[in-house]
Design a protein around this motif. Structure first.
Motif, short mmCIF file in Angstrom:
data_model
loop_
_atom_site.label_atom_id
_atom_site.label_comp_id
_atom_site.label_asym_id
_atom_site.label_seq_id
_atom_site.Cartn_x
_atom_site.Cartn_y
_atom_site.Cartn_z
N SER A 410 0.84 -1.20 0.00
CA SER A 410 0.00 0.00 0.00
C SER A 410 0.87 1.24 0.00
CB SER A 410 -0.87 -0.01 1.26
OG SER A 410 -1.26 1.29 1.60
N ILE A 411 0.40 2.30 -0.61
CA ILE A 411 1.16 3.55 -0.62
C ILE A 411 1.36 4.04 0.82
CG2 ILE A 411 -0.85 5.08 -0.95
CD1 ILE A 411 2.67 5.51 -2.54
N ASN A 412 0.46 3.64 1.72
CA ASN A 412 0.58 4.08 3.12
C ASN A 412 1.80 3.49 3.82
OD1 ASN A 412 -1.80 5.50 2.85
ND2 ASN A 412 -3.02 3.67 3.34
N TYR A 414 4.77 3.49 2.49
CA TYR A 414 5.97 4.22 2.06
C TYR A 414 6.11 5.52 2.83
CZ TYR A 414 6.23 0.81 -1.68
OH TYR A 414 6.33 -0.36 -2.38
N THR A 419 8.72 9.67 -3.38
CA THR A 419 7.77 8.63 -3.81
C THR A 419 6.33 9.10 -3.59
OG1 THR A 419 9.36 6.93 -3.26
CG2 THR A 419 7.06 6.24 -3.39
N LEU A 420 6.08 9.69 -2.42
CA LEU A 420 4.71 10.12 -2.13
C LEU A 420 4.29 11.26 -3.06
CD1 LEU A 420 4.82 9.87 1.78
CD2 LEU A 420 4.02 8.17 0.13
N TYR A 423 3.53 9.73 -6.37
CA TYR A 423 2.24 9.03 -6.29
C TYR A 423 1.11 10.02 -6.57
CZ TYR A 423 -1.69 6.39 -4.38
OH TYR A 423 -2.89 5.75 -4.21
N TYR A 436 1.95 1.44 -10.92
CA TYR A 436 2.92 2.27 -10.20
C TYR A 436 3.34 1.59 -8.89
CZ TYR A 436 5.05 6.21 -7.78
OH TYR A 436 5.93 7.00 -7.09
N LEU A 437 2.37 1.01 -8.18
CA LEU A 437 2.69 0.34 -6.91
C LEU A 437 3.59 -0.88 -7.15
CD1 LEU A 437 -0.70 0.58 -4.96
CD2 LEU A 437 1.45 1.76 -4.44
N LEU A 440 7.02 0.36 -7.59
CA LEU A 440 7.62 0.73 -6.30
C LEU A 440 8.13 -0.49 -5.56
CD1 LEU A 440 5.22 3.47 -4.86
CD2 LEU A 440 7.37 3.78 -6.07
N CYS A 444 11.49 1.12 -5.41
CA CYS A 444 11.43 2.28 -4.51
C CYS A 444 12.58 2.23 -3.50
CB CYS A 444 10.11 2.31 -3.76
SG CYS A 444 10.05 3.70 -2.60
#
Ligand code: GLC
Length: 581
Positions: A410-412, A414, A419-420, A423, A436-437, A440, A444
């Motif tokens: 999850s983006i959470n 990172y 990166t954020l 996103y 994209y995920l 990463l 990433c």
């Protein structure tokens, strides 16, 4: 906009080491008699450098953030690795927009990391163990919370105004400049306080310093002298290739950002600044400095590092770490890149060898094979590679354990600001977020920043609190304590390989020649010096392979191997072996 690749290209495109020719320290010992002047023995050529990411190494006070006392508590571990120098990522005061790469006070320690007293204890602890300390120096930009910037933005006539790059709005919008970290990739930020734009190649909180201003340059040399006087042994000059700028800010061709390095790096002026830095700092102290950016060609790199030019010492070429792809990479290409960099520096100049750092995902996940079956073997093989090439080896903390990518979904999970921001940019562009995920997950840089896995206890023994970034779930299987007990662990192999390099100067100075160059999965080479010859065989694949060396291997002595036995030219998956011929 494909940010990740260009971003990685600069961050990881080159590091340079510099140091002074006239050593002022008495206690340096180097391997005597290294050939000609270009190959003259230097401690920084013989160094084996261990990079510590302080935020993730060891937390001593339970706030979830690694700190200096944490590193101090692990000095014996660091010494046990056999490494001869430590490179620390920035530990100066910082609001941490970019984990310390946004400095608000260059002469102080970040609160979360400790105090100057802790620093002094750390430096002494390293020196007592004969380990040198290299510090990161981030002077292409500062934090927007640095006093210089606060002053600079306060009025157009402030004495610090020209420490940064400003463009008065009444002149119209400045020509587009690409920002690596900005959410819109726009490097100009409008500031209503003085109705002007300021330049930030990285984030909005990282305004670029104006190297064309002699007063700024003098400040930087003062900072470097402050740390050199404390007794540190080197500097890594972060993003320094970008420092010089054409302050008329001419228009660049449309689409230039796809190749922004060609426009941002090695702008005229840079060599003058480096020569000045050499005069002011490197000629007075026995320090090496490491700057990101070997330029855009071998010629650029030589112009930075050739000893006679009195600029920097060592090129850190990033082409090698840009090869990895989620779908796999071409081993012949990998061989070609490393061979080409070696040959370009065979006679003059010096390079560094590395496969990971804090801006990269994990080495074993990118260049090896992080499956249960092959993780240990391939990590040992990659460490054999780094430690048997010509050039100064850099080993990133955790790679001695084969720490792997984080597996964040999850983006959470990172934390990396770049990166954020990207996103958000992808979301704004309605891009394929699932893709994209996935990207990463493979590349990433947070993959390389998860807490160091000390043991199988909660939070991998990194902290008694909640870590600033999640611990990799595999810590119960991959950790230092377990590997200490196993003579065949990646950790103990790493120690053997470090010891082997230290005991065999041929691995530092010896001529490098490819063997069976056309082989598509085996990377084989010899190192030769003063009548001694070693043969390195590395199978980079998960398939057995046969290599044609032309040597009678049954008569050669095995110096190290990552399987219990060796069978000459028949190599098993990820086999690594070094013979003395
Ligand atoms: C360098 C650092 C990277 C940082 C950037 C901006 O590339 O290695 O971590 O984000 O500079 O300072």
């Amino acid at each position: 906009m494909p940010i990740i690749q260009p971003f990685r290209r600069i961050l990881f495109a080159a590091l340079l080491f510099a140091g002074c020719e006239q050593s002022t320290k008495q206690n340096e010992t180097t391997t005597a008699g290294a050939a000609d002047s270009a190959n003259a023995a230097k401690w920084w050529k013989e160094a084996i450098i261990y990079q510590i990411y302080p935020r993730s190494f060891k937390d001593s006070d339970g706030d979830g953030v690694g700190d200096l006392k944490g590193i101090i508590s692990k000095l014996d571990y660091i010494q046990s690795l056999g490494v001869t120098a430590v490179w620390l990522n920035p530990i100066y005061s910082s609001p941490n927009d970019d984990n310390g790469y946004d400095i608000s006070d260059y002469r102080n320690i970040m609160k979360e990391f400790g105090t100057m007293e802790d620093f002094d204890v750390l430096l002494k602890g390293l020196h007592d163990r004969k380990i040198k300390l290299i510090m990161d120096l981030v002077v292409n930009h500062s934090s927007d919370e640095h006093e210089w910037f606060k002053q600079s933005r306060s009025s157009r006539t402030n004495q610090y105004r020209n420490y940064y790059h400003w463009w008065e709005a009444e002149r119209g919008k400045p020509n587009y400049r690409y920002s690596l970290f900005d959410v819109n990739h726009d490097a100009w930020k409008y500031d209503s306080l003085t109705n002007s734009y300021y330049l930030h190649y990285f984030s909005r909180k990282q305004p670029d310093l104006n190297w064309e201003n002699p007063a700024l340059r003098k400040e930087v040399y003062g900072i470097m002298q402050f740390w050199a006087n404390k007794g540190i042994d080197g500097f890594r000059l972060d993003a320094f290739g970008f420092a010089a700028k054409d302050t008329t800010f001419p228009a660049f061709p449309k689409g230039y950002e796809k190749n922004f390095m060609a426009y941002y790096s090695m702008v005229p002026g840079i060599h003058d600044y480096l020569k000045e830095m050499h005069r002011e700092v490197f000629s007075k102290y026995d320090v090496m400095s490491v700057a990101e950016g070997a330029g855009n060609s071998f010629e650029d790199a030589h112009n930075l590092v050739d000893a006679s030019r009195k600029e920097l010492h060592m090129a850190y070429a990033f082409e090698g770490v840009d090869i990895a792809r989620a779908e796999g990479y071409s081993i012949p290409h990998f061989k070609k890149v490393f061979s080409k960099w070696d040959s370009a520096f065979a006679k003059e100049g010096w390079i560094s060898v590395f496969l990971a750092n804090h801006d990269q995902a994990r080495m074993v996940s990118r260049y090896g094979n992080d499956s249960e079956a092959y993780r240990d073997l391939s990590a040992k093989m990659l460490n054999t590679f780094i430690l048997s090439m010509r050039g100064t080896p850099y080993l990133y903390n955790g790679d001695e354990l084969a720490m792997t990518n984080a597996g964040f979904t999850s983006i959470n999970d990172y934390r990396d600001m770049a990166t954020l921001n990207e996103y958000k940019n992808q979301v704004n562009q309605k891009a394929d977020i699932a893709a994209y995920l996935r990207k990463l997950q493979f590349e990433c840089r947070d993959n390389g920043r998860t807490p160091f896995q000390w043991d199988a206890s909660a939070q991998a023994g990194f902290s008694t609190g909640k870590p600033w970034i999640n611990v990799n779930r595999n810590y119960t299987r991959i950790n230092a304590a377990t590997q200490e007990k196993d003579p065949n662990s990646v950790l103990n192999y790493f120690r053997k390989m470090v010891a082997l390099r230290k005991a065999n100067p041929v691995l530092t100075y010896g001529k490098y020649s490819l063997v069976d160059p056309e082989h598509t999965t085996v990377y084989a080479y010899t190192r030769e010096w003063k009548g001694e010859k070693l043969l390195v065989l590395l199978n980079f694949s998960d398939k057995p392979a046969t290599v044609k060396t032309g040597y009678a291997l049954d008569k050669a002595r095995v110096l190290i191997q990552n399987y219990p036995t060796s069978s000459g030219e028949q190599l098993r998956p990820y086999e690594a072996v070094i013979y003395k011929l």
